[in-house]
Design a protein around this motif. Structure first.
Motif, PDB file in Angstrom:
ATOM      1  N   LYS A 225       0.394  -8.994   0.699  1.00 25.95           N
ATOM      2  CA  LYS A 225       0.582  -8.045  -0.276  1.00 25.95           C
ATOM      3  C   LYS A 225      -0.561  -7.386  -0.989  1.00 25.95           C
ATOM      4  O   LYS A 225      -1.564  -7.847  -0.690  1.00 25.95           O
TER       5      LYS A 225
ATOM      6  N   GLY B 255      15.225   2.578  11.199  1.00 27.65           N
ATOM      7  CA  GLY B 255      15.471   2.582   9.687  1.00 27.65           C
ATOM      8  C   GLY B 255      15.941   1.394   9.309  1.00 27.65           C
ATOM      9  O   GLY B 255      16.638   1.051   8.110  1.00 27.65           O
ATOM     10  N   ASP B 256      16.201   0.318  10.093  1.00 23.45           N
ATOM     11  CA  ASP B 256      16.993  -1.080   9.891  1.00 23.45           C
ATOM     12  C   ASP B 256      16.007  -2.051   8.987  1.00 23.45           C
ATOM     13  O   ASP B 256      16.513  -2.736   8.207  1.00 23.45           O
ATOM     14  N   THR B 257      14.950  -1.969   9.399  1.00 25.88           N
ATOM     15  CA  THR B 257      13.845  -2.843   8.649  1.00 25.88           C
ATOM     16  C   THR B 257      12.727  -2.310   7.657  1.00 25.88           C
ATOM     17  O   THR B 257      11.964  -3.101   7.323  1.00 25.88           O
ATOM     18  N   SER B 258      13.012  -1.065   7.542  1.00 27.98           N
ATOM     19  CA  SER B 258      12.089  -0.293   6.490  1.00 27.98           C
ATOM     20  C   SER B 258      12.808   0.532   5.631  1.00 27.98           C
ATOM     21  O   SER B 258      13.817   0.741   5.752  1.00 27.98           O
ATOM     22  N   GLU B 259      12.102   0.955   4.399  1.00 30.12           N
ATOM     23  CA  GLU B 259      12.914   1.615   3.438  1.00 30.12           C
ATOM     24  C   GLU B 259      13.116   2.871   3.687  1.00 30.12           C
ATOM     25  O   GLU B 259      13.665   3.689   3.410  1.00 30.12           O
ATOM     26  N   ARG B 260      12.073   3.690   4.673  1.00 33.57           N
ATOM     27  CA  ARG B 260      12.134   4.939   5.302  1.00 33.57           C
ATOM     28  C   ARG B 260      13.367   5.175   5.957  1.00 33.57           C
ATOM     29  O   ARG B 260      13.750   4.141   6.937  1.00 33.57           O
ATOM     30  N   GLY B 261      13.899   6.289   6.373  1.00 35.67           N
ATOM     31  CA  GLY B 261      15.143   6.656   7.149  1.00 35.67           C
ATOM     32  C   GLY B 261      14.552   6.554   8.516  1.00 35.67           C
ATOM     33  O   GLY B 261      13.307   6.549   8.929  1.00 35.67           O
TER      34      GLY B 261
ATOM     35  N   ASP C  89      11.400   4.588  14.766  1.00 29.19           N
ATOM     36  CA  ASP C  89      11.966   3.777  13.862  1.00 29.19           C
ATOM     37  C   ASP C  89      13.491   4.081  13.441  1.00 29.19           C
ATOM     38  O   ASP C  89      13.952   5.346  13.215  1.00 29.19           O
TER      39      ASP C  89
ATOM     40  N   ASP D 161       2.752   5.754   6.109  1.00 27.00           N
ATOM     41  CA  ASP D 161       2.159   4.304   5.919  1.00 27.00           C
ATOM     42  C   ASP D 161       0.638   4.319   6.439  1.00 27.00           C
ATOM     43  O   ASP D 161       0.035   3.553   5.883  1.00 27.00           O
TER      44      ASP D 161
END
Length: 412
Positions: A271, A307-313, A305, A206
């Motif tokens: 965005k 992985g709760d709030t993002s699309e990645r693991g 991270d 990112d």
């Protein structure tokens, strides 16, 4: 001839008497018994004896007279010189007191003593110790340099560098990661601290296209005290400046906390391709660089991270730091002339241009494209050779193809 009188002749010195009064009581005489022999001890002249140099009266033979008349071979042509040059196979008897004179001092480890030697363990002296050295260094060097015959020599095991061995080591590394037991891990410095969870260390795609620099301030920036929280510091602006050939940085902050919080919330809610309003950043002061480190190989930005709030693991995502700079406050000088000094900077987010998107994608391909290394090597070979043969069609360094058109579009 006229005589010049001094001004001192006109001065009158007045002398006042100041007699001391008589003591009110008669003096009291004390009888202190003193042994006069304590003034005759020889220790009183030790300092004088140590400072007095001793006279060295030495004759021409340095106190060791040598009577050359005892050897007739020195005066006669055909004299017998066996007394001066003894036979190596039949040496004369040597006095036991003189045996140590024939020994090699560097090869002997036992210290010499003037008195009789006693049988027992002796402390070996360190080899090759220079003269006039301090004693605290002798013992340390003796421990380090004295070879120990009891220590076993470590024999290096041969390392298998074959292709099969390398594949086997790689596979064992994957197996160790998949079958990792957290209970067996312990902290290297803190006893009793155990691992709770493990993460995969991966590059942060990112923010990988962004370049991050680490700035260290000698003092906390801004006008607020250290114990007061300042939410404006994590959205400040550093603008490169130049004045009379000197390069420095201008530091800008928002006017109040509300503007800083609104700017950060709006930046996170944006965005791709959207625009927002402007935020005013006001000039605070100038900072000059004290130290710049162009290479920072051992410091990274690390994000854990779940992985709760993002699309990645879940994982530990890192990004390297490009440079490190140490800043200090620049002394204000009224005579400095600025090329373009701004008191207020208005910041707004705008969509990126096509060139910026292409540059970002190129930097992001380092961690996204699996064939990044191969494509970079191919580009390096093309730049070095000047031309590359793709699909049997020869292309020059200009990029044009000698043959069917549109080959670049088909490949890329």
């Amino acid at each position: 001839m006229s005589l010049r009188k001094s001004k001192l002749d006109l001065l009158v010195r007045v002398r006042y008497s100041n007699p001391l009064p008589a003591p009110p009581c008669p003096p009291k005489l004390l009888d202190i018994p003193t042994n006069p022999l304590r003034y005759a001890q020889p220790t009183f002249i030790n300092a004088i004896t140590n400072d007095t140099p001793l006279p060295m009266i030495i004759d021409a033979e340095c106190g060791m007279p040598l009577d050359l008349g005892r050897w007739e071979c020195l005066w006669e042509e055909d004299g017998n010189d066996t007394t001066l040059n003894p036979d190596p196979d039949n040496l004369p008897f040597l006095d036991p007191k003189d045996r140590f004179l024939l020994s090699d001092p560097s090869a002997s480890t036992a210290p010499y003593s003037n008195g009789p030697t006693t049988s027992g363990p002796s402390t070996p002296l360190p080899p090759h110790v220079p003269w006039l050295r301090k004693t605290e260094y002798l013992s340390r060097e003796g421990v380090q340099r004295t070879p120990s015959s009891q220590d076993p020599k470590q024999v290096l095991q041969p390392i298998d560098v074959s292709h099969e061995a390398q594949l086997r080591n790689i596979e064992s590394g994957f197996a160790a990661c998949t079958s990792l037991d957290l209970a067996t891990l312990s902290h290297p410095n803190k006893t009793g601290v155990t691992a709770v969870e493990s993460y995969e260390v991966l590059p942060d795609a990112d923010i990988w296209a962004n370049a991050y620099d680490l700035f260290r301030f000698s003092e906390r920036p801004g006008e607020r005290p250290v114990d007061t929280e300042d939410p404006r510091l994590d959205c400040a602006i550093l603008r490169p400046m130049e004045s009379d050939g000197d390069h420095f940085l201008a530091y800008y902050l928002t006017r109040d906390d509300a503007d800083a919080l609104a700017f950060k919330e709006e930046r996170l809610a944006l965005k791709r391709g959207d625009e927002n309003g402007t935020t005013a950043f006001h000039f605070v002061r100038d900072y000059e660089t004290v130290k710049i480190e162009q290479e920072v190989p051992n410091e990274f930005l690390l994000v854990l991270d779940n992985g709760d709030t993002s699309e990645r693991g879940p994982g530990a995502y890192y990004k390297n730091i490009e440079r490190k700079m140490t800043l200090k406050k620049k002394r204000m000088n009224q005579s400095d002339t600025y090329a373009d000094k701004w008191q207020v900077v208005h910041i707004s987010h705008v969509p990126m241009s096509s060139e910026e998107i292409e540059e970002r994608n190129e930097a992001l391909s380092e961690v996204v494209d699996p064939l990044y290394l191969f494509s970079r090597d191919a580009e390096g070979e093309a730049d070095a050779d000047g031309e590359v043969d793709v699909g049997g069609i020869e292309m020059g360094a200009e990029g044009g193809a000698e043959g069917d058109g549109g080959i670049m579009a088909e490949i890329f």
